[in-house]
Structure formats: C-alpha cells, structure tokens
Write a protein that holds these residues in place. Structure first.
Motif, PDB file in Angstrom:
ATOM      1  N   ARG A  56       0.826  -1.218   0.000  1.00 22.23           N
ATOM      2  CA  ARG A  56       0.000   0.000   0.000  1.00 22.23           C
ATOM      3  C   ARG A  56       0.854   1.260   0.000  1.00 22.23           C
ATOM      4  NH1 ARG A  56      -3.229   2.195  -1.418  1.00 22.23           N
ATOM      5  NH2 ARG A  56      -4.264   3.245   0.299  1.00 22.23           N
ATOM      6  N   GLN A  57       1.909   1.288   0.838  1.00 24.56           N
ATOM      7  CA  GLN A  57       2.728   2.504   0.864  1.00 24.56           C
ATOM      8  C   GLN A  57       3.435   2.687  -0.473  1.00 24.56           C
ATOM      9  OE1 GLN A  57       6.289   3.142   1.039  1.00 24.56           O
ATOM     10  NE2 GLN A  57       6.849   1.003   0.789  1.00 24.56           N
ATOM     11  N   GLN A  58       3.901   1.595  -1.064  1.00 21.56           N
ATOM     12  CA  GLN A  58       4.545   1.690  -2.379  1.00 21.56           C
ATOM     13  C   GLN A  58       3.537   2.160  -3.414  1.00 21.56           C
ATOM     14  OE1 GLN A  58       6.776  -1.823  -3.517  1.00 21.56           O
ATOM     15  NE2 GLN A  58       6.732  -1.273  -5.674  1.00 21.56           N
ATOM     16  N   ASP A  59       2.362   1.584  -3.389  1.00 25.32           N
ATOM     17  CA  ASP A  59       1.307   1.931  -4.341  1.00 25.32           C
ATOM     18  C   ASP A  59       0.965   3.415  -4.251  1.00 25.32           C
ATOM     19  OD1 ASP A  59      -0.866   1.829  -6.104  1.00 25.32           O
ATOM     20  OD2 ASP A  59      -2.149   0.708  -4.737  1.00 25.32           O
ATOM     21  N   ASP A  60       0.678   3.905  -3.051  1.00 27.65           N
ATOM     22  CA  ASP A  60       0.289   5.307  -2.892  1.00 27.65           C
ATOM     23  C   ASP A  60       1.387   6.273  -3.316  1.00 27.65           C
ATOM     24  OD1 ASP A  60      -2.307   4.978  -2.084  1.00 27.65           O
ATOM     25  OD2 ASP A  60      -2.001   5.696  -0.048  1.00 27.65           O
ATOM     26  N   GLN A  61       2.600   5.992  -2.915  1.00 36.00           N
ATOM     27  CA  GLN A  61       3.680   6.930  -3.221  1.00 36.00           C
ATOM     28  C   GLN A  61       4.059   6.905  -4.702  1.00 36.00           C
ATOM     29  OE1 GLN A  61       6.502   8.013  -0.146  1.00 36.00           O
ATOM     30  NE2 GLN A  61       5.887   6.131   0.922  1.00 36.00           N
ATOM     31  N   VAL A  62       4.058   5.738  -5.308  1.00 37.31           N
ATOM     32  CA  VAL A  62       4.341   5.656  -6.740  1.00 37.31           C
ATOM     33  C   VAL A  62       3.218   6.326  -7.532  1.00 37.31           C
ATOM     34  CG1 VAL A  62       4.529   4.040  -8.689  1.00 37.31           C
ATOM     35  CG2 VAL A  62       5.884   3.681  -6.610  1.00 37.31           C
ATOM     36  N   ALA A  63       1.983   6.103  -7.123  1.00 36.55           N
ATOM     37  CA  ALA A  63       0.848   6.755  -7.798  1.00 36.55           C
ATOM     38  C   ALA A  63       0.987   8.278  -7.718  1.00 36.55           C
ATOM     39  CB  ALA A  63      -0.471   6.302  -7.181  1.00 36.55           C
ATOM     40  N   HIS A  64       1.367   8.776  -6.552  1.00 34.76           N
ATOM     41  CA  HIS A  64       1.558  10.218  -6.387  1.00 34.76           C
ATOM     42  C   HIS A  64       2.649  10.728  -7.327  1.00 34.76           C
ATOM     43  CE1 HIS A  64       1.857  14.129  -4.467  1.00 34.76           C
ATOM     44  NE2 HIS A  64       3.163  13.931  -4.387  1.00 34.76           N
ATOM     45  N   LEU A  65       3.779  10.029  -7.390  1.00 34.43           N
ATOM     46  CA  LEU A  65       4.869  10.446  -8.269  1.00 34.43           C
ATOM     47  C   LEU A  65       4.464  10.398  -9.739  1.00 34.43           C
ATOM     48  CD1 LEU A  65       7.890   8.667  -6.549  1.00 34.43           C
ATOM     49  CD2 LEU A  65       7.376  11.123  -6.540  1.00 34.43           C
ATOM     50  N   ALA A  66       3.628   9.427 -10.091  1.00 29.45           N
ATOM     51  CA  ALA A  66       3.193   9.268 -11.479  1.00 29.45           C
ATOM     52  C   ALA A  66       2.008  10.160 -11.825  1.00 29.45           C
ATOM     53  CB  ALA A  66       2.829   7.804 -11.738  1.00 29.45           C
ATOM     54  N   HIS A  90      -3.423   3.123   4.578  1.00 33.76           N
ATOM     55  CA  HIS A  90      -2.240   2.444   4.050  1.00 33.76           C
ATOM     56  C   HIS A  90      -1.348   1.923   5.161  1.00 33.76           C
ATOM     57  CE1 HIS A  90      -0.997   6.452   4.873  1.00 33.76           C
ATOM     58  NE2 HIS A  90      -1.542   6.917   3.784  1.00 33.76           N
ATOM     59  N   GLY A  91      -1.758   2.116   6.406  1.00 35.16           N
ATOM     60  CA  GLY A  91      -1.021   1.532   7.521  1.00 35.16           C
ATOM     61  C   GLY A  91      -0.323   2.519   8.424  1.00 35.16           C
ATOM     62  N   TRP A  92       0.006   3.700   7.932  1.00 34.15           N
ATOM     63  CA  TRP A  92       0.698   4.669   8.777  1.00 34.15           C
ATOM     64  C   TRP A  92      -0.185   5.067   9.945  1.00 34.15           C
ATOM     65  CZ3 TRP A  92       1.484   6.531   3.432  1.00 34.15           C
ATOM     66  CH2 TRP A  92       2.744   6.182   2.941  1.00 34.15           C
ATOM     67  N   SER A  93       0.390   5.077  11.104  1.00 32.00           N
ATOM     68  CA  SER A  93      -0.274   5.513  12.337  1.00 32.00           C
ATOM     69  C   SER A  93      -1.412   4.598  12.775  1.00 32.00           C
ATOM     70  CB  SER A  93      -0.797   6.950  12.205  1.00 32.00           C
ATOM     71  OG  SER A  93       0.264   7.822  11.911  1.00 32.00           O
ATOM     72  N   MET A  94      -1.445   3.378  12.311  1.00 38.44           N
ATOM     73  CA  MET A  94      -2.485   2.447  12.753  1.00 38.44           C
ATOM     74  C   MET A  94      -2.124   1.915  14.137  1.00 38.44           C
ATOM     75  SD  MET A  94      -3.846   0.130   9.626  1.00 38.44           S
ATOM     76  CE  MET A  94      -5.101   0.785   8.553  1.00 38.44           C
ATOM     77  N   SER A  95      -3.131   1.719  14.925  1.00 40.25           N
ATOM     78  CA  SER A  95      -2.954   1.174  16.275  1.00 40.25           C
ATOM     79  C   SER A  95      -2.892  -0.351  16.221  1.00 40.25           C
ATOM     80  CB  SER A  95      -4.120   1.609  17.151  1.00 40.25           C
ATOM     81  OG  SER A  95      -5.316   0.952  16.726  1.00 40.25           O
ATOM     82  N   SER A  96      -2.539  -0.933  17.332  1.00 38.71           N
ATOM     83  CA  SER A  96      -2.548  -2.404  17.434  1.00 38.71           C
ATOM     84  C   SER A  96      -3.954  -2.952  17.219  1.00 38.71           C
ATOM     85  CB  SER A  96      -2.021  -2.839  18.795  1.00 38.71           C
ATOM     86  OG  SER A  96      -0.652  -2.539  18.894  1.00 38.71           O
ATOM     87  N   ASP A  97      -4.959  -2.218  17.699  1.00 38.79           N
ATOM     88  CA  ASP A  97      -6.343  -2.640  17.466  1.00 38.79           C
ATOM     89  C   ASP A  97      -6.670  -2.633  15.971  1.00 38.79           C
ATOM     90  OD1 ASP A  97      -6.803  -3.036  20.170  1.00 38.79           O
ATOM     91  OD2 ASP A  97      -7.758  -1.077  20.458  1.00 38.79           O
ATOM     92  N   ASP A  98      -6.185  -1.611  15.261  1.00 35.58           N
ATOM     93  CA  ASP A  98      -6.408  -1.553  13.815  1.00 35.58           C
ATOM     94  C   ASP A  98      -5.765  -2.759  13.120  1.00 35.58           C
ATOM     95  OD1 ASP A  98      -7.753   0.916  13.931  1.00 35.58           O
ATOM     96  OD2 ASP A  98      -5.882   2.046  13.720  1.00 35.58           O
ATOM     97  N   VAL A  99      -4.542  -3.075  13.511  1.00 36.10           N
ATOM     98  CA  VAL A  99      -3.850  -4.230  12.932  1.00 36.10           C
ATOM     99  C   VAL A  99      -4.645  -5.502  13.239  1.00 36.10           C
ATOM    100  CG1 VAL A  99      -1.749  -5.629  12.978  1.00 36.10           C
ATOM    101  CG2 VAL A  99      -1.591  -3.126  12.999  1.00 36.10           C
ATOM    102  N   GLY A 100      -5.177  -5.595  14.450  1.00 36.81           N
ATOM    103  CA  GLY A 100      -5.951  -6.765  14.852  1.00 36.81           C
ATOM    104  C   GLY A 100      -7.245  -6.938  14.072  1.00 36.81           C
ATOM    105  N   ARG A 101      -7.758  -5.860  13.478  1.00 36.47           N
ATOM    106  CA  ARG A 101      -8.997  -5.945  12.689  1.00 36.47           C
ATOM    107  C   ARG A 101      -8.752  -6.394  11.252  1.00 36.47           C
ATOM    108  NH1 ARG A 101     -12.051  -1.279  11.859  1.00 36.47           N
ATOM    109  NH2 ARG A 101     -10.180  -0.019  11.912  1.00 36.47           N
ATOM    110  N   PHE A 102      -7.482  -6.524  10.866  1.00 32.91           N
ATOM    111  CA  PHE A 102      -7.138  -6.951   9.509  1.00 32.91           C
ATOM    112  C   PHE A 102      -7.681  -8.358   9.279  1.00 32.91           C
ATOM    113  CE2 PHE A 102      -4.657  -8.480   6.009  1.00 32.91           C
ATOM    114  CZ  PHE A 102      -4.285  -7.365   5.279  1.00 32.91           C
ATOM    115  N   THR A 103      -8.248  -8.577   8.125  1.00 34.12           N
ATOM    116  CA  THR A 103      -8.760  -9.895   7.758  1.00 34.12           C
ATOM    117  C   THR A 103      -8.203 -10.294   6.393  1.00 34.12           C
ATOM    118  OG1 THR A 103     -10.714  -8.929   6.717  1.00 34.12           O
ATOM    119  CG2 THR A 103     -10.923  -9.593   9.029  1.00 34.12           C
ATOM    120  N   VAL A 104      -8.182 -11.558   6.139  1.00 33.76           N
ATOM    121  CA  VAL A 104      -7.748 -12.051   4.831  1.00 33.76           C
ATOM    122  C   VAL A 104      -8.516 -13.331   4.526  1.00 33.76           C
ATOM    123  CG1 VAL A 104      -5.782 -13.306   5.799  1.00 33.76           C
ATOM    124  CG2 VAL A 104      -5.770 -12.680   3.405  1.00 33.76           C
ATOM    125  N   THR A 105      -8.974 -13.449   3.299  1.00 31.52           N
ATOM    126  CA  THR A 105      -9.674 -14.661   2.883  1.00 31.52           C
ATOM    127  C   THR A 105      -8.872 -15.439   1.842  1.00 31.52           C
ATOM    128  OG1 THR A 105     -10.897 -13.396   1.224  1.00 31.52           O
ATOM    129  CG2 THR A 105     -11.970 -13.727   3.368  1.00 31.52           C
TER     130      THR A 105
END
Length: 176
Positions: A56-66, A90-105
């Motif tokens: 996500r950080q790569q995506d956002d920053q590259v998109a901005h540059l492009a 994109h993950g910056w400044s996320m809390s541990s609770d935010d990380v804990g809410r991450f899901t993947v299928t």
C-alpha cells in the motif's frame, strides 16, 4: 545527472524493487490464514498486515509520483481485500487494534496486488529521466525531497517491512 548515471540508477532501483516482488509471494507461500494473522504478541504486526502495508505505501507513493490514482483504488484491490479500513488507509499511524482488525480470505491476493504495484513502479522508473529524478517534490525538508530520494525511501520502507514479515514467518514456522 547524465544518461549513463540515470540508466544505472534505474537499473539499481528496478533490481531493488524486483527483490521485493520476489519476496512477497515467498513470505506468504504455504501459510494458512491463521498463520498469516498470527501475532507474536498483542502489540505486534502480523505477516498479512506487514505485506499489505508494504504494498500500500509503495502503491500510494508511486501513484503520487506518477500523477495517477493508486492501484488500490483504481484497479479495485480495495474491494478484493475487503478490509475494515477507510479507502485511503495504508497503515501509517495504525494502532494495534487496527492491525488486529485486519482480515484475509485469500492469501494469493498479496502477491497479485504487489505484482500490480510492482508493474506500476517499473513503468514509472522506466519513464523517469535525469530531470525527473532531480525534481523537488517536497521543499519543506532540508535538503528538499526529490523524486529520487522519495523512490529510495519507498524502496527502503518496503524492504524493512518484507524483512519484518520474513522474521515473523520464521516465528510462525517454529510454532509448528
């Protein structure tokens, strides 16, 4: 910067980002959803979040540059992942609770999403000439941030998070 230097810089950056492209599938390959979401402790990041964040950080920053919309939003990755976050997260400044809410299928989404991000990164790097690399994009720093400095920053951040994910993978595998 001359054409030879620009070509060398481009080759080095493409190699660095290519190492991340190779590493993302390797770090998630063969792990279950539970293993991808395992955290060494309640404050730690898990593999799934680390890999998502590096992309996500790569995506956002590259998109901005492009001067483009991110693959996350423009190519529908936000819907495929279905995360419980705001669209611009994109993950910056996320809390541990935010990380804990991450899901993947679907663990394969990580490699597929990062491939899309890598392709956009490689396209940007191929387009940049000497003048573009030296263009100042943030004059609020001393020295000012140029495109080349930002690209190296993105590469460094992604490499750090890939290494962290690899470390957590080692911890997961020792638990088996």
């Amino acid at each position: 910067m001359d054409d030879v230097t620009t070509g060398t810089l481009r080759d080095l950056l493409l190699d660095g980002f290519g190492r991340i492209r190779e590493g993302v599938p390797q770090v998630v390959d063969g792990l279950s959803v539970d293993e991808l979401l395992w955290r060494p402790d309640a404050q730690a990041n898990h593999i799934a979040w680390l890999v998502w964040h590096l992309a996500r950080q790569q995506d956002d920053q590259v998109a901005h540059l492009a001067g483009e919309q991110s693959a996350w939003l423009g190519d529908g990755w936000i819907d495929r992942f279905g995360l419980p976050y705001a669209p611009d997260a994109h993950g910056w400044s996320m809390s541990s609770d935010d990380v804990g809410r991450f899901t993947v299928t679907d663990p394969e989404l990580f490699g597929e999403y990062h491939d899309a991000v890598h392709d956009r990164t490689a396209t940007l790097l191929q387009r940049l000439d000497a003048d573009a690399y030296e263009r100042v994009i943030d004059a609020n720093w001393d020295p000012p941030v140029t495109v080349s400095i930002r690209v190296v920053s993105v590469l460094g951040d992604a490499l750090k998070h890939l290494g962290q994910a690899e470390y957590v993978r080692g911890l997961v595998q020792r638990r088996r």
